[in-house]
Design a protein around this motif. Structure first.
Motif, short mmCIF file in Angstrom:
data_model
loop_
_atom_site.label_atom_id
_atom_site.label_comp_id
_atom_site.label_asym_id
_atom_site.label_seq_id
_atom_site.Cartn_x
_atom_site.Cartn_y
_atom_site.Cartn_z
N GLU A 139 0.84 -1.19 0.00
CA GLU A 139 0.00 0.00 0.00
C GLU A 139 0.88 1.25 0.00
N MET A 140 1.89 1.22 0.85
CA MET A 140 2.78 2.36 0.96
C MET A 140 3.57 2.57 -0.32
N SER A 141 4.05 1.45 -0.83
CA SER A 141 4.80 1.50 -2.08
C SER A 141 3.93 2.09 -3.19
N ASN A 142 2.66 1.69 -3.21
CA ASN A 142 1.75 2.19 -4.23
C ASN A 142 1.47 3.68 -4.09
N MET A 143 1.33 4.11 -2.84
CA MET A 143 1.10 5.53 -2.61
C MET A 143 2.27 6.36 -3.14
N TYR A 144 3.45 5.88 -2.89
CA TYR A 144 4.63 6.60 -3.37
C TYR A 144 4.66 6.57 -4.91
N MET A 145 4.31 5.40 -5.42
CA MET A 145 4.31 5.23 -6.86
C MET A 145 3.38 6.25 -7.53
N GLU A 146 2.24 6.48 -6.94
CA GLU A 146 1.29 7.44 -7.51
C GLU A 146 1.90 8.83 -7.63
N LEU A 147 2.61 9.20 -6.56
CA LEU A 147 3.25 10.52 -6.56
C LEU A 147 4.28 10.61 -7.68
N VAL A 148 5.08 9.57 -7.78
CA VAL A 148 6.13 9.53 -8.79
C VAL A 148 5.52 9.57 -10.20
N LYS A 149 4.47 8.78 -10.35
CA LYS A 149 3.79 8.70 -11.65
C LYS A 149 3.29 10.07 -12.09
N GLU A 150 2.66 10.75 -11.18
CA GLU A 150 2.10 12.06 -11.49
C GLU A 150 3.21 13.01 -11.96
N ILE A 151 4.31 12.99 -11.22
CA ILE A 151 5.42 13.87 -11.56
C ILE A 151 6.01 13.52 -12.93
N ILE A 152 6.24 12.26 -13.14
CA ILE A 152 6.87 11.82 -14.38
C ILE A 152 6.01 12.10 -15.59
#
Lengths: 201, 201, 201, 201
Positions: free
Chosen positions: C125-138
DNA sequence: GATGAATGAGTTTTCATTCAT
DNA sequence: AATGAATGAAAACTCATTCAT
């Protein structure tokens, strides 16, 4: 020289005996593992090499005693020449079993007999084993003509077990001024003849 | 309007009833003050306004019940027209007392009856009270000629109490498919006549 | 005056803070409830009024911190004017979050981050939350043309989280001679440009 | 015939392997000596002939593995033709070392990497050994012109180690559906070129 | 060297009881 | 009188380590 297995059993029984002593003195809940360990002359942790937990000690005792006791009961009933002899032998064996150790009797009567630590199944199983003995005696007596025909076997079991237990309990709480087995005949007499007066019939 | 004493008693009994319910469900030791308080709808601390400590709750219940129950027993025995009628009434009253509340029966049989929380004196006192009732009945019966002359009163008490207790215990562990008081006559019959066959005498 | 609820929360947080302090000093397993209680200035038992058990303290801390930290991360990313600004803000927020309390950082890095007490689901869950942030930025950066098109988002997350964690860990084991947040720009530079030399392209 | 030393080593390694298996399954603290002994097929006491105590098992594993792994790393870096080739070989060796045994990877990442059982000195020593490798590569690359001049070597080490560790950790918690070493080139690419877009320069 | 039974210190957790509000 | 949060003593149980065989 003793082999390893023998020594293992020795310690197992030493702990069991210590536990019975402590349980009988303080009751199951107030007894502590440390007390039992000290009484058995082992370390606290050692108890857990032989028993899963505190409860397991009591259950083990119960299983152990029940097996032993019922084997004796069955044996005595088998030896009896007729129904009344079988009955007398059962009562005598029952009383004698508890006479040997007051401590054992207390634990058995207080902690085991009256549920708490025993599953309903265990209680029922024990009740049924006793019922079988009673049934055998009664049916034989009915054939012989020495025992009434109009009897409920479960109720007779309740009468017998209840009366014997109460005799044991009374003896336990008394200062043991009489022998428990000496109650065999008076009890037998009462169970067979009842308290009523037949002379006038 | 209720006076202070009445209100006091109300809460006192509410706690006592809650305690019985909880004791019967979990046993004395596993029951917690918090559970009892919650069941009674009061705060934990409130219990200590009415009882000295956890043990006092059980003792109070025992005293309370014993008084109530023995008053009833005495009353019923007094009402009996003759020895056997008195006997029947005692047995019936005994069974009925426990039939009303399975919970009460469990606590009484398991926690009170079998020592632990009761002093030896308390047990002896109770035993003696019962003995008095039995004595009265037996002596009357012996005068009437309805009861055997050669009886040990303590033993008769043991037979009766033991048998009745076992009948109650069996009923408690069964799913209550029959009424406890319906056991009065079969039990009475067994106690009076015994299991032996007299026809040939 | 404070209301009851406020006081409740105060003690809850006092225990949580004490626990973090003790966990960071001795590690989760070597830390004892007694130490935490002493540090928090409460009795051992009090801890169990606020937490189910020792494990629950750690889990609570994790949940509490994660929620707090991710809210901040999201917020910062939202505030960023463009992809690189968002990225810089995320890195900065990440480093700052752990800079505030060395103790918190230790517990988080050692006991929480690396499984043991956390379910796989929590970690994912935590990994996914971070992933979302990264995805948005990228994705934004790719539109803007400031970020490469041929990127695996999960891998970028791994690069970023890994690098930042290692920077934090190094800082934690160092004697904190520099500020953690001062690492933002050097780290950002490395993540964006890589270590390679482009001049010759 | 085997000499004494060989036999000693055999058992030593058997225990070490068993320990890693058990540590990886239950974590250091929950793992018991008995479990390790059973897994290794030796008696509990035997473990103490080869290791000072439980902690020593973990430290030994760490030392053993570190020596082995760094020897491999150095070797690979030496073999590389140029800076980028050396870098690629280091990353590949690092991933491959952990790919061989998921269990080893878990213990290394969770129990060793993140302090607890390791002295600060040990961690620093390891960090320095890695730093040396990175330094060698970077300085060569800077001479070659393939690597940026404006780099902090410690930070590059943190970026690399952090990213690789996170890739390993992710792989460990995933169901290993891909090979760890297949991550070499994507990771290498990211570390060298960064996530930024240079096309417009 | 190898064994594994025994040890007992050390930990978590429970819960009757108290007392400030 | 009533509350219920806080207490801390007490107990069950675990397990690394030892040592007699």
């Amino acid at each position: 020289m003793q082999n390893r297995e023998t020594k293992r059993n020795e310690k197992y029984e030493k702990i069991l005996e210590a536990a019975i002593k402590i349980f009988s003195k303080h009751g199951y809940y107030k007894a502590t593992i440390s007390q039992i360990a000290r009484e058995a002359g082992v370390a606290d942790g050692t108890i857990y090499l032989y028993f899963k937990n505190k409860d397991d000690i009591l259950k083990s005792f119960f299983t152990y005693r029940t097996r032993e006791v019922f084997a004796k009961f069955k044996d005595e009933v088998k030896k009896g020449k007729n129904a009344l002899d079988k009955l007398r032998r059962l009562i005598h064996a029952h009383l004698t079993a508890f006479e040997k150790s007051r401590e054992m009797a207390i634990v058995y009567q207080v902690e085991c007999k009256k549920r708490s630590h025993l599953s309903k199944d265990k209680i029922k199983e024990m009740s049924n084993m006793y019922m079988e003995l009673v049934k055998e005696i009664i049916q034989l007596g009915q054939k012989e003509g020495t025992i009434r025909k109009d009897l409920s076997i479960p109720l007779v079991r309740q009468l017998m077990v209840g009366a014997i237990d109460e005799v044991i309990t009374t003896w336990v709480y008394t200062s043991k001024k009489y022998s428990l087995s000496s109650m065999t005949d008076p009890l037998m007499d009462l169970i067979v003849k009842g308290i009523g007066n037949d002379k006038e019939k």
